[in-house]
Scaffold this motif. Structure first.
Motif, short mmCIF file in Angstrom:
data_model
loop_
_atom_site.label_atom_id
_atom_site.label_comp_id
_atom_site.label_asym_id
_atom_site.label_seq_id
_atom_site.Cartn_x
_atom_site.Cartn_y
_atom_site.Cartn_z
N VAL A 142 6.60 -21.46 2.54
CA VAL A 142 6.22 -20.72 3.77
C VAL A 142 6.45 -21.35 4.87
CG1 VAL A 142 4.27 -19.46 4.78
CG2 VAL A 142 4.24 -19.69 2.37
N THR A 143 7.39 -20.75 5.85
CA THR A 143 7.69 -21.32 6.93
C THR A 143 7.29 -20.34 8.24
OG1 THR A 143 9.88 -20.36 6.98
CG2 THR A 143 9.55 -22.50 5.94
N GLY A 144 7.31 -20.84 9.29
CA GLY A 144 7.06 -20.11 10.60
C GLY A 144 7.49 -20.82 11.83
N ARG A 145 7.78 -19.78 12.68
CA ARG A 145 8.24 -20.37 13.99
C ARG A 145 8.04 -19.51 15.29
NH1 ARG A 145 12.81 -18.22 16.10
NH2 ARG A 145 14.01 -16.99 14.49
N ALA A 146 7.70 -19.78 16.42
CA ALA A 146 7.47 -19.21 17.62
C ALA A 146 8.80 -18.30 17.92
CB ALA A 146 6.93 -19.84 18.69
N SER A 157 8.91 -17.88 -0.06
CA SER A 157 9.71 -17.64 -1.34
C SER A 157 8.97 -16.50 -2.33
CB SER A 157 10.20 -18.91 -1.91
OG SER A 157 8.78 -19.43 -2.41
N ALA A 158 9.60 -15.76 -2.98
CA ALA A 158 9.06 -14.60 -3.74
C ALA A 158 8.25 -15.17 -4.78
CB ALA A 158 10.09 -13.93 -4.24
N SER A 159 6.95 -14.46 -5.02
CA SER A 159 6.13 -14.77 -6.34
C SER A 159 6.81 -14.11 -7.54
CB SER A 159 4.69 -14.39 -5.96
OG SER A 159 4.10 -15.13 -4.87
#
Length: 332
Positions: A142-146, A157-159
């Motif tokens: 899991v990644t996030g950016r403004a 990534s897919a489960s």
């Protein structure tokens, strides 16, 4: 480079401001609020099965004066949910597997006036998986950016599941704020505050309503400022001019909707630095590239600057597209 004002440009702007944008030509209708009246019908309504016994219903925020105080969700003709005006989603639960349902949404303002129903949307719950007690694996990576000061872009990534991952739930802190389909592994969360630290997690869900453990929390701080978020602008924006058989000139626009939570149904067009009209799709917006055309007068050699922005599902305006400069008579 700024365009030099030429005769005829102001006349075109005045006509557009008076409603020249012909909604019929592109399946749109002019937007705008009705002061002192009941709120309008919600747009961008979608329904997606969240499990064999639940459906996730989403819609776009409705601008109204007085403001929307609540939304009512109906299954057929029966009200099945009531959420505050700040919310734009509801899980309808205790449904039957392998069944088609019809949903509508109505807005209610702070004075208690109930607006008309949205268009109907349908969703079919999948068949129940007997004795399925195995939850999907937790989402990873899991990644996030403004994406500017009011939006965050998340990806994961897919489960995996012994049968099928039906959806992913996105949480802000401990509150679920959105769901996306099982084939989707990215989304943009809008409606955030500048200069604020947020924590997001993602969980996977299967048809039996088994919920995975939460993926790793990703923390993102939005930068200070008041920009709308660079990833909320329409992309691939193009503008050309053409001359019709009767001698009139038209400006033809095309663009790709920004990728955000929900459905974008409204756009604001800016001509020569002034906002001239809003376009609202009454039905389902086109997939992929959207197009719109408007009258630009009868004089050749008139230069205009044009750009547009989307009203996001949370009711805020996104960032403007790139600006294009066109000259009547130069496009044929």
């Amino acid at each position: 480079m700024a365009a030099t004002p030429v005769p005829g440009g102001e006349a075109v702007r005045r006509v557009l401001l008076c409603g020249l944008a012909l909604a019929v030509s592109c399946g749109c209708a002019a937007g705008g609020g009705d002061d002192g009246r009941a709120p309008g019908a919600p747009t961008g309504v979608t329904a997606r099965a969240g499990s064999a016994t639940s459906v996730h219903v989403m819609w776009n925020a409705v601008a109204a004066d007085p403001p929307v105080g609540a939304y009512e969700v109906y299954r057929g003709g029966r009200k099945v949910g009531d959420v505050p005006g700040s919310a734009h989603m509801l899980d309808v639960v205790r449904l039957a597997p392998a069944t088609e349902y019809v949903f509508t949404v109505r807005a209610r303002d702070d004075d208690g006036r109930l607006g008309p129903p949205s268009r109907e949307v349908r969703a079919t719950t999948p068949a129940a998986a007997p004795a399925d007690t195995s939850a999907p694996t937790r989402p990873g990576g899991v990644t996030g950016r403004a994406a500017g000061s009011r939006a965050v872009q998340l990806s994961w990534s897919a489960s995996t599941d012994d049968r099928e991952v039906l959806s992913y739930d996105v949480y802000q802190g401990g509150t679920r704020i959105h769901s996306v389909g099982g084939a989707q592994t990215a989304t943009v969360v809008t409606g955030l505050r500048p200069g604020t630290r947020y924590s997001f997690t993602v969980r996977a869900r299967d048809a039996a309503d088994n919920l995975s453990p939460a993926g790793p929390a990703v923390r993102v701080t939005t930068p200070p400022g008041t920009d709308d978020g660079r990833d909320t602008a329409p992309t691939g924006f193009r503008a050309t001019t053409r001359r019709a058989a009767d001698g009139a000139h038209y400006i033809d626009l095309s663009w790709v909707a920004p990728r955000v939570d929900g459905v974008v149904t409204e756009y604001g067009i800016q001509l020569d630095g002034a906002t001239v009209t809003s376009l609202v799709w009454g039905g389902t917006p086109p997939r992929g590239r959207a197009t719109y055309s408007f009258y630009a007068g009868r004089d050749p050699g008139v230069t205009h600057r044009v750009r547009l922005r989307a009203r996001l599902p949370d009711g805020t305006w996104g960032a403007y597209s790139a600006e294009r400069t066109v000259t009547t008579g130069a496009g044929g």
